[in-house]
Design a protein around this motif. Structure first.
Motif, short mmCIF file in Angstrom:
data_model
loop_
_atom_site.label_atom_id
_atom_site.label_comp_id
_atom_site.label_asym_id
_atom_site.label_seq_id
_atom_site.Cartn_x
_atom_site.Cartn_y
_atom_site.Cartn_z
N PRO B 186 0.83 -1.21 0.00
CA PRO B 186 0.00 0.00 0.00
C PRO B 186 0.87 1.26 0.00
CG PRO B 186 -0.82 -1.60 1.60
CD PRO B 186 0.49 -2.12 1.10
N SER B 187 0.44 2.27 -0.73
CA SER B 187 1.18 3.53 -0.79
C SER B 187 1.36 4.12 0.60
CB SER B 187 0.43 4.54 -1.66
OG SER B 187 1.02 5.82 -1.54
N LEU B 188 2.55 4.61 0.89
CA LEU B 188 2.84 5.24 2.18
C LEU B 188 2.85 6.76 2.07
CD1 LEU B 188 5.76 2.85 3.28
CD2 LEU B 188 3.33 2.74 3.91
N CYS B 349 -1.24 20.77 -2.09
CA CYS B 349 -1.08 19.34 -1.85
C CYS B 349 -0.17 19.14 -0.65
CB CYS B 349 -0.53 18.61 -3.09
SG CYS B 349 1.11 19.14 -3.61
N LEU B 350 -0.22 17.95 -0.07
CA LEU B 350 0.60 17.67 1.11
C LEU B 350 2.08 17.61 0.78
CD1 LEU B 350 -1.67 15.06 2.94
CD2 LEU B 350 -1.20 17.43 3.64
N LEU B 351 2.40 17.18 -0.42
CA LEU B 351 3.80 17.17 -0.85
C LEU B 351 4.44 18.52 -0.58
CD1 LEU B 351 6.19 15.82 -2.45
CD2 LEU B 351 5.23 16.89 -4.48
N ASN B 356 7.44 17.42 1.33
CA ASN B 356 7.72 15.99 1.12
C ASN B 356 7.85 15.22 2.44
OD1 ASN B 356 8.01 13.72 -0.48
ND2 ASN B 356 10.22 13.97 -0.75
N GLY B 357 7.04 15.62 3.41
CA GLY B 357 7.02 14.90 4.68
C GLY B 357 8.03 15.40 5.71
N ARG B 369 0.16 15.35 10.37
CA ARG B 369 0.15 14.57 9.14
C ARG B 369 1.37 14.90 8.31
NH1 ARG B 369 -3.30 12.78 11.40
NH2 ARG B 369 -5.36 12.01 10.82
N THR B 370 1.94 13.87 7.70
CA THR B 370 2.85 14.09 6.58
C THR B 370 2.07 13.82 5.29
OG1 THR B 370 3.66 11.84 6.89
CG2 THR B 370 4.97 13.64 7.83
N PHE B 371 1.57 12.56 5.18
CA PHE B 371 0.68 12.23 4.07
C PHE B 371 -0.63 11.68 4.64
CE2 PHE B 371 4.83 12.56 2.16
CZ PHE B 371 4.54 13.28 1.02
N LEU B 372 -1.54 11.25 3.79
CA LEU B 372 -2.88 10.89 4.26
C LEU B 372 -2.91 9.53 4.95
CD1 LEU B 372 -4.91 12.19 1.19
CD2 LEU B 372 -4.86 13.17 3.50
#
Lengths: 406, 406
Positions: B186-188, B349-351, B356-357, B369-372
């Motif tokens: 799964p995508s991280l 976007c979260l990027l 980029n986290g 949050r870094t990504f979803l």
């Protein structure tokens, strides 16, 4: 043993009883309908169903194969068996013969409604040549991801045209070199790409990736594809999101779709894959296909790319395309990417055949080519062995370049 | 002056009489049909045509807007004028009111059948941030072609879903670094992209590029788009042919399409373009749109990207998309690419928002949050000024992340 059809099939016809490709045709003044090719004729399936000779679920009185493609493998198999029976058992001849129409009397249409169009990049020889041409100083002609997954991108479904459709030379932006100003005008490096595609029949669900061995349950058939490409537009536009206009002005497909079942005898082991692919890409059955392609430019054969040399196979392509959860729709078209073999005479596009224009191709008529000129006609053909040692030929793809409209 | 509707429109409703967005809805047990939103209700256009109050060409008793979108600008204008009249002239109230249905009583469907889906990359701030994140050593955060043409790629039409559709976390290949082996899972790094799209109504011919001033004759309306992206899959797969699986598992669109006419008052001059674009991209009219987007994560607003800051405008995008000769089809969807403004709180976007986290986003509920994460809900909204100094709000786009199916 093959059944012998009562329909005359000329020697060398690629449309023998072991082939039976599906297409969509019309007679003057009539609506398009579904037919099957045999010899020099098309068998009118819509007409046959009216007589009760063929099971009908409204599949054949249609302008596309999509309805029948969605019906699934049991229906495809039953229909193929029944058509074989109708064309080989002389008892049916009297009632079937009125539904055979000479191919010369019909117009052919795009056989499928294209849902999404995906183009792969699955020939190692092609990818390596492209790498050597554009990154001559790199030690590694293919990028690190190439041997790990079948690289692909989405093309434009709305510009997939049937064989014979005129190809208008695209215009767009290009830049002659890093120091030049970009200019706009007709492409100066128009190319062909000889490819083999497959088309999905049975949809799948979102979030349910298809393993390679689900291929036969979802894929209806194969067909030749010419993914026309404007190399000058491509070089300028493609970073960082890939090709857009350079490949979306036109893609030509054959008028005939060859059922997967007709190519069972053409299955051969693919080239070894090193490193071993991740489990979702592993496939037990051999799924390379022994198709020999032929590229003709104005009547001269300029290359014979072997499809059996492709690194990634169609079931692996399908598995990869669905692994992130995208569902399959009826009419999804997947093309292989340019088919190139290891030998120079097996390269599937002019970019490679002329080494980006550095080494023009000399034709037997005394002319030479780097890229395509207005008026040029490209025809793709492909031959495959059948179970009885005969050959079938996939429906050809032809297209003639017309000048950019003023 | 605005006409005052007899329909109650709550204060702050984005669906006032100046908006009138189109959508497709159904009541339990009934087939989907076309409606227009006003206040907290949907006006059932199919029902109205049955009474003779609205001109009918079979546009509205349909599961998509495509038939009406293909009808063209004169039909769009006439229908908008007539609906305005029906909703403001009290003389019509008695006959129209039975066709107003509370939004809470209907299910909304994807409003359009998507033909092809094209995603641009038209925010200079977004492209610059992405360049700085992934090529920190480069002097030039955007590539040389970026200011010369609106970079774009084709997405997957078959995975365009209506707002509210659950988003299944995609799985696929990623590689942690140049020395690592690729893995599957799964995508991280699942991300959103806040975008504004437009949808084509009137088709165009192959080989006939559309100049920017043809925009209003072909484009039916605008809508919010969330182009969900798996950044880890994208980083590994995208060279050299662009994003494929990382962006084709799901794209969410609003249930309501805002007519171009409703946004006339939102038109503002775009940022200066330097260098001057080639002639085919020049546009006399100002075509940036003063839409203020809002990105909400689990109820917390995390950014407010200004669509007016986009470098390339919708008419320029349309001109570029057709310059190579591809025709337009009814239902072609074009999205802007991530909308990011110059300020950190305007990133789409979260990027970008988390670099980029590296720089997690701290939410008011104490989480970060870094990504979803699974269970996260993203909602996009946008507000635009109207001619009378009021505001309209585009139909929202919402989606909740669900775990990858086992």
């Amino acid at each position: 043993m093959t059944d012998v059809p009562w329909v005359p099939v000329p020697d060398g016809s690629g449309f023998g009883i072991e082939h039976l490709p599906y297409g969509v045709f019309s007679r003057p003044g009539e609506l398009p309908r579904v037919g099957v090719a045999i010899g020099d004729a098309v068998l009118d399936l819509a007409g046959l169903t009216e007589t009760g000779l063929l099971d009908d679920r409204r599949w054949f009185a249609s302008g596309s194969l999509n309805g029948f493609m969605a019906a699934g493998r049991a229906a495809w198999r039953a229909n193929r068996a029944r058509i074989t029976e109708l064309l080989t058992d002389a008892a049916h001849r009297e009632r079937v013969e009125p539904h055979l129409i000479p191919l010369t009397e019909v117009e052919q249409h795009r056989p499928i409604e294209v849902a999404d169009y995906v183009d792969f990049y699955s020939s190692l020889h092609h990818a390596s040549n492209v790498g050597r041409i554009f990154r001559p100083d790199s030690e590694h002609p293919v990028l690190p991801n190439w041997r790990r997954l079948p690289v692909a991108y989405h093309g434009r479904a709305g510009t997939v045209y049937v064989s014979g459709t005129p190809i208008l030379r695209p215009a767009g932006q290009r830049r002659e070199g890093p120091a030049a100003e970009p200019t706009h005008g007709p492409s100066l490096r128009l190319d062909l790409e000889a490819e083999v595609g497959f088309v999905a029949g049975v949809p799948s669900a979102a979030g349910r990736p298809l393993p390679p061995d689900a291929f036969r349950d979802h894929v209806f058939g194969f067909l030749l594809v010419n993914d026309w490409s404007a190399r000058d537009l491509q070089a300028w536009e493609y970073q960082p999101l890939g090709p857009f206009l350079s490949k979306s002005f036109a893609t030509s497909i054959a008028a005939w779709v060859t059922p997967v079942a007709a190519l069972e005898a053409a299955r051969v082991p693919p080239p070894a894959q090193d490193p071993e692919p991740l489990p979702y890409l592993r496939c037990d059955e051999p799924w390379a296909l022994d198709l020999t392609l032929e590229i003709e430019l104005n009547g001269h054969v300029i290359a014979r790319p072997p499809f059996s040399s492709m690194y990634w196979t169609p079931p692996q392509q399908l598995a990869h395309a669905t692994v992130a959860g995208a569902p399959l729709r009826t009419g999804d078209l997947f093309a292989s990417g340019t088919v190139s073999g290891p030998d120079p005479a097996q390269r599937g596009c002019l970019l490679e055949l002329t080494w980006n224009g550095e080494d023009p191709l000399h034709l037997a008529d005394g002319t030479h080519r780097t890229f395509l000129e207005d008026g040029d006609t490209i025809t793709l053909r492909a031959q495959a062995p059948t179970a009885t040692g005969n050959h079938l030929t996939l429906g050809e793809v032809t297209g003639t370049i017309h000048p950019t409209p003023p």
